[in-house]
Design a protein around this motif. Structure first.
Motif, mmCIF file in Angstrom:
data_model
loop_
_atom_site.group_PDB
_atom_site.id
_atom_site.type_symbol
_atom_site.label_atom_id
_atom_site.label_comp_id
_atom_site.label_asym_id
_atom_site.label_seq_id
_atom_site.Cartn_x
_atom_site.Cartn_y
_atom_site.Cartn_z
ATOM 1 N N ILE A 1 0.841 -1.203 0.000
ATOM 2 C CA ILE A 1 0.000 0.000 0.000
ATOM 3 C C ILE A 1 0.873 1.248 0.000
ATOM 4 C CG2 ILE A 1 -1.622 1.337 1.408
ATOM 5 C CD1 ILE A 1 -2.823 -1.378 2.275
ATOM 6 N N GLN A 2 1.901 1.271 0.842
ATOM 7 C CA GLN A 2 2.758 2.444 0.904
ATOM 8 C C GLN A 2 3.494 2.672 -0.417
ATOM 9 O OE1 GLN A 2 5.224 1.729 4.361
ATOM 10 N NE2 GLN A 2 3.668 2.488 5.763
ATOM 11 N N ARG A 3 3.926 1.602 -1.042
ATOM 12 C CA ARG A 3 4.646 1.727 -2.315
ATOM 13 C C ARG A 3 3.712 2.170 -3.433
ATOM 14 N NH1 ARG A 3 5.283 -2.742 -5.646
ATOM 15 N NH2 ARG A 3 4.747 -3.927 -3.813
ATOM 16 N N ASN A 4 2.529 1.554 -3.530
ATOM 17 C CA ASN A 4 1.617 1.841 -4.647
ATOM 18 C C ASN A 4 0.863 3.161 -4.496
ATOM 19 O OD1 ASN A 4 2.263 -0.526 -6.033
ATOM 20 N ND2 ASN A 4 0.714 -1.702 -4.929
ATOM 21 N N LEU A 5 0.522 3.550 -3.269
ATOM 22 C CA LEU A 5 -0.252 4.774 -3.054
ATOM 23 C C LEU A 5 0.618 5.968 -2.668
ATOM 24 C CD1 LEU A 5 -3.380 3.394 -1.171
ATOM 25 C CD2 LEU A 5 -3.107 3.882 -3.600
ATOM 26 N N CYS B 1 2.317 6.783 0.167
ATOM 27 C CA CYS B 1 1.970 7.326 1.475
ATOM 28 C C CYS B 1 2.749 6.556 2.536
ATOM 29 C CB CYS B 1 0.467 7.221 1.724
ATOM 30 S SG CYS B 1 -0.171 5.527 1.658
ATOM 31 N N CYS B 2 2.841 7.134 3.722
ATOM 32 C CA CYS B 2 3.578 6.469 4.806
ATOM 33 C C CYS B 2 2.795 6.553 6.108
ATOM 34 C CB CYS B 2 4.944 7.126 5.004
ATOM 35 S SG CYS B 2 6.099 6.767 3.689
ATOM 36 N N GLY B 3 2.728 5.437 6.834
ATOM 37 C CA GLY B 3 2.011 5.371 8.093
ATOM 38 C C GLY B 3 0.508 5.319 7.881
ATOM 39 N N PHE B 4 -0.203 4.876 8.909
ATOM 40 C CA PHE B 4 -1.652 4.810 8.752
ATOM 41 C C PHE B 4 -2.276 6.174 9.018
ATOM 42 C CE2 PHE B 4 -6.006 3.632 10.011
ATOM 43 C CZ PHE B 4 -6.368 2.988 8.849
ATOM 44 N N ARG B 5 -2.155 6.663 10.244
ATOM 45 C CA ARG B 5 -2.668 8.010 10.553
ATOM 46 C C ARG B 5 -1.514 9.013 10.683
ATOM 47 N NH1 ARG B 5 -7.912 7.102 10.944
ATOM 48 N NH2 ARG B 5 -8.703 5.361 12.134
ATOM 49 N N SER C 1 7.886 6.462 -2.551
ATOM 50 C CA SER C 1 8.894 7.309 -3.205
ATOM 51 C C SER C 1 8.972 8.686 -2.572
ATOM 52 C CB SER C 1 8.581 7.431 -4.699
ATOM 53 O OG SER C 1 7.317 8.016 -4.888
ATOM 54 N N CYS C 2 7.943 9.090 -1.805
ATOM 55 C CA CYS C 2 7.983 10.405 -1.162
ATOM 56 C C CYS C 2 9.034 10.472 -0.058
ATOM 57 C CB CYS C 2 6.601 10.770 -0.622
ATOM 58 S SG CYS C 2 5.992 9.677 0.667
ATOM 59 N N VAL C 3 9.432 9.338 0.498
ATOM 60 C CA VAL C 3 10.460 9.323 1.542
ATOM 61 C C VAL C 3 11.813 9.727 0.960
ATOM 62 C CG1 VAL C 3 11.720 7.822 3.149
ATOM 63 C CG2 VAL C 3 9.262 7.618 2.928
ATOM 64 N N LYS C 4 12.074 9.280 -0.268
ATOM 65 C CA LYS C 4 13.357 9.564 -0.912
ATOM 66 C C LYS C 4 13.439 10.990 -1.431
ATOM 67 C CE LYS C 4 13.464 4.775 -2.156
ATOM 68 N NZ LYS C 4 12.684 3.909 -2.970
ATOM 69 N N PRO D 1 6.779 16.045 1.568
ATOM 70 C CA PRO D 1 6.269 15.360 2.776
ATOM 71 C C PRO D 1 5.316 14.226 2.383
ATOM 72 C CG PRO D 1 5.177 17.464 2.497
ATOM 73 C CD PRO D 1 6.244 17.391 1.435
ATOM 74 N N CYS D 2 5.381 13.161 3.143
ATOM 75 C CA CYS D 2 4.521 12.001 2.880
ATOM 76 C C CYS D 2 3.198 12.170 3.613
ATOM 77 C CB CYS D 2 5.202 10.716 3.349
ATOM 78 S SG CYS D 2 6.636 10.273 2.376
ATOM 79 N N SER D 3 2.124 11.887 2.913
ATOM 80 C CA SER D 3 0.810 11.956 3.542
ATOM 81 C C SER D 3 0.487 10.602 4.180
ATOM 82 C CB SER D 3 -0.251 12.334 2.506
ATOM 83 O OG SER D 3 -0.280 11.375 1.479
ATOM 84 N N PRO D 4 -0.363 10.588 5.212
ATOM 85 C CA PRO D 4 -0.750 9.306 5.817
ATOM 86 C C PRO D 4 -1.654 8.517 4.871
ATOM 87 C CG PRO D 4 -1.870 11.135 6.898
ATOM 88 C CD PRO D 4 -0.907 11.729 5.931
#
Length: 187
Positions: free
Chosen positions: A105-109, A111-115, A126-129, A133-136
């Protein structure tokens, strides 16, 4: 025949998900393939029972199809009855209990973390790299969860009624006399 097509469709979708890398959890794919194989075997029992006019095979086909109807009808009604809060709780439980699905889910959408995202946790988005900022993931998943549950519940409800029609037709066919049988025989 209809049940065989549905079972082959389940197996094909699982293989497609693995082939395109959408699903990396072998447990999820294994369950989908197992359900597809089970439905295929049940449909084969019904087909053989109908062709051979075999009373016992038709009886077991009818009973198993009735059980499949009860389970599918119950799950479909539950999918249609879930509200937004219950969907959120269900998604959070799934998020916390499946690491491989979480990574997919994090890779395809993206996003990082649930909330919220803890920087010490691993995230394949890819937003981490990048410097963005990564959205939940909860709002992104929640946006589609209601639509998917309504779609799955509606399709499941439709097919459950075709299954009860199959049970009724099997019952009617099972009680008919075999036309190839000896006409002078008692039964």
């Amino acid at each position: 025949l209809f049940l065989q097509l549905v079972s082959l469709l389940l197996i094909g979708i699982a293989a497609w998900g693995i082939g395109f890398g959408l699903i990396s959890s072998l447990r999820v794919v294994g369950v989908v393939i197992a359900v597809g194989i089970f439905l295929f075997l049940i449909a084969l029992v019904g087909l053989i029972g109908a062709v051979k006019h075999h009373q016992v095979l038709l009886f077991f086909y009818m009973i198993i199809l009735l059980l499949v109807f009860v389970v599918q009808f119950s799950v479909s009604c539950a999918c249609l009855a879930l509200n937004q809060e219950q969907q959120g709780q269900l998604l959070e439980v799934g998020w916390n209990n499946t690491a491989s699905a979480r990574n997919d889910i994090q890779r395809n959408l993206n996003c990082c973390g649930f909330r919220t995202f803890n920087p010490n946790d691993t995230c394949l988005a890819s937003c981490v790299k990048s410097s963005h900022p990564c959205s939940p993931c909860a709002p992104i998943i929640g946006k589609y969860a209601g639509e998917v549950l309504r779609f799955v519940g509606g399709i499941g409800l439709f097919f459950s009624f075709t299954e009860i029609l199959g049970v009724w037709l099997t019952y009617r066919y099972r009680n008919q006399k075999d036309p190839r049988a000896n006409p002078s025989a008692f039964l």
